[in-house]
Design an enzyme around this catalytic site. Structure first.
Site, PDB file in Angstrom:
ATOM      1  N   CYS A 256     -19.265  21.242 -14.421  1.00 60.59           N
ATOM      2  CA  CYS A 256     -20.140  21.040 -13.253  1.00 60.59           C
ATOM      3  C   CYS A 256     -21.560  20.914 -13.781  1.00 60.59           C
ATOM      4  CB  CYS A 256     -20.030  22.197 -12.266  1.00 60.59           C
ATOM      5  SG  CYS A 256     -18.368  22.531 -11.652  1.00 60.59           S
TER       6      CYS A 256
ATOM      7  N   GLY B 154     -27.936  18.793 -15.985  1.00 62.86           N
ATOM      8  CA  GLY B 154     -27.761  18.889 -17.430  1.00 62.86           C
ATOM      9  C   GLY B 154     -28.492  19.998 -18.143  1.00 62.86           C
TER      10      GLY B 154
ATOM     11  N   LYS C  97     -27.769  23.222 -18.656  1.00 54.79           N
ATOM     12  CA  LYS C  97     -26.913  23.983 -19.568  1.00 54.79           C
ATOM     13  C   LYS C  97     -26.292  23.084 -20.630  1.00 54.79           C
ATOM     14  CE  LYS C  97     -25.937  27.630 -16.244  1.00 54.79           C
ATOM     15  NZ  LYS C  97     -26.697  27.002 -15.131  1.00 54.79           N
TER      16      LYS C  97
ATOM     17  N   ASP D  87     -19.854  15.788 -13.594  1.00 54.61           N
ATOM     18  CA  ASP D  87     -20.119  16.404 -12.289  1.00 54.61           C
ATOM     19  C   ASP D  87     -19.553  15.485 -11.214  1.00 54.61           C
ATOM     20  OD1 ASP D  87     -22.230  18.752 -11.264  1.00 54.61           O
ATOM     21  OD2 ASP D  87     -21.812  17.209  -9.769  1.00 54.61           O
TER      22      ASP D  87
ATOM     23  N   CYS E 241     -24.967  30.776  -9.443  1.00 51.57           N
ATOM     24  CA  CYS E 241     -26.326  31.275  -9.211  1.00 51.57           C
ATOM     25  C   CYS E 241     -26.320  32.037  -7.883  1.00 51.57           C
ATOM     26  CB  CYS E 241     -27.364  30.167  -9.230  1.00 51.57           C
ATOM     27  SG  CYS E 241     -27.062  28.801  -8.088  1.00 51.57           S
TER      28      CYS E 241
END
Length: 430
Positions: A238, A242, A244, A262, A358
């Site tokens: 996912c 970008g 990570k 994604d 998150c």
């Protein structure tokens, strides 16, 4: 613009948000386009007032005995900006653009005790979100929630493919850049006070050269916890814009391969320019509609940074905590379950599935992980807390965790955005 004009503009924007149920960023951008005379300093001050009011919406309404946009904006001046009523009156004196000052309400703030309000008011969350926070943090939930009412810092990640931290710190010294407390390659710039504004670091030559990326320290930390090694095969399932992916590629020293995908091609679009600027050579980006079947069973590590409520980002997007509904959360939980199940097919025997959100809600986090174990035989939940200790030691802020298996970063515990991390290993040998 003087304070009166800025205050009037903030009230207009808050009213627009309430009336049209729009994100604060959109309402502020539209106000700026319609008032081009306003300078960057004016826009920053207005934005600060709006976001400060939204971060403390419930408690300000309690203290002011009113939840109108005007009361919220004046309340933000009094509480978040720590301006006494006489100082506000002095600043507004003679300003023809200033709104009428609710003197009696401002003076009554001192007579109100938030400890006597409902816990969700003191915590500045919707009542039903208070229940979710309590499920996540137990007796500490109000203090955990209150930490989301502070302004967030600006965090940067040094791109170790092109620079080291000392080099970037020197380039950004005038911006007040300091080493981050936890992230190994992180840099932090403190949030401004009152009408202040953060520096535009993306205009710096160091950014254009690819020396650093803007990335919350919490996001950097969970990317580190993936523990990607040079030469491995890694799938960012996912990938979004970008952030990570870039961190993983740098951690792997451009060796091995990171595959990025994604389901939303619009979210993925910025990745190409970011990869070019960062100097990455070990990333393959797959289109949203690509056939991923050839990738099945190939990866040492698969990262699922799942779509979620976004409750961990409430410092940066405080309007989102008032727009979130139980129905939206239920939809996200179902999506997370489906994505986790789908991601299993890409993990090789002996490989790892890293689950990230998150969010700070247990329903999206620990509950999802343990339910995954009930659905899938042949997988083992590892101790993310031990990985944390190996990477960062014991002398730095520690994440919240009930059992050291799953960990949650929060503004209160780690001084970062809220992030959840868990790692599950597939049994067998690759």
């Amino acid at each position: 613009m003087r304070l009166g004009g800025r205050l009037a503009a903030a009230i207009d924007v808050l009213a627009d948000i309430d009336t049209h149920l729009r994100p604060a960023s959109v309402a502020l951008a539209d106000w700026g386009r319609a008032h081009r005379f306003a300078g960057s300093g004016d826009r920053a001050a207005i934005g600060n007032l709006v976001y400060d009011a939204l971060r403390r919406r419930a408690s300000l309404a309690f203290l002011m005995d009113d939840d109108s946009p005007a009361s919220l904006a004046f309340g933000a001046l009094a509480v978040s900006w720590a301006m006494a009523p006489d100082k506000i009156a002095e600043a507004l004196d003679g300003d023809k653009f200033a709104p009428e000052m609710p003197t009696a309400r401002l003076e009554a703030i001192a007579e109100h005790d938030l400890a006597l309000a409902d816990p969700w008011v003191e915590a500045d969350v919707a009542p039903w979100c208070g229940d979710l926070m309590a499920e996540s943090f137990g007796e500490e939930w109000v203090e955990e929630a209150k930490a989301f009412t502070a302004r967030p810092p600006l965090d940067l990640r040094v791109n170790t493919l092109k620079a080291d931290r000392d080099k970037v710190l020197k380039a950004l010294a005038k911006a007040g850049a300091k080493p981050a407390a936890i992230a190994r390659h992180g840099i932090r710039i403190k949030p401004p006070r009152r009408e202040g504004r953060l520096p535009n670091v993306q205009a710096e030559p160091a950014f254009q050269k690819g020396w650093f990326e803007v990335q919350d320290e919490g996001s950097q930390i969970v990317a580190d916890l993936v523990f990607a090694r040079a030469g491995e095969q890694v799938f960012d399932f996912c990938a979004g814009a970008g952030g990570k992916t870039l961190a993983l590629a740098a951690a792997m020293e451009n060796k091995g391969q990171v595959h990025a995908w994604d389901a939303d091609k619009q979210r993925l679009a910025p990745i190409f320019e970011r990869l070019k600027r960062a100097g990455t050579r070990n990333v393959q980006v797959h289109a949203a509609d690509a056939d991923l079947a050839p990738l099945e069973g190939r990866f040492d590590r698969v990262i699922v940074d799942a779509p979620c409520s976004g409750s961990g980002t409430w410092r940066r997007h405080p309007d989102a905590k008032w727009r979130l509904t139980p129905q939206q959360l239920e939809k996200r939980v179902a999506e997370q379950r489906a994505i986790l199940d789908d991601a299993t097919r890409f993990v090789r025997p002996g490989g790892y599935l890293c689950y990230i959100t998150c969010s700070v809600f247990a329903e999206e986090n620990e509950t999802q992980v343990y339910a995954f174990g009930d659905r899938h035989a042949g997988w083992s939940l590892l101790s993310a807390g031990e990985v944390w200790q190996d990477l960062f030691g014991f002398d730095k802020p520690q994440p919240w965790s009930a059992d050291l298996n799953c960990i949650t970063l929060t503004p209160r515990a780690t001084q970062t955005d809220g992030f959840f991390f868990a790692v599950i290993q597939r049994e067998g040998q690759g």
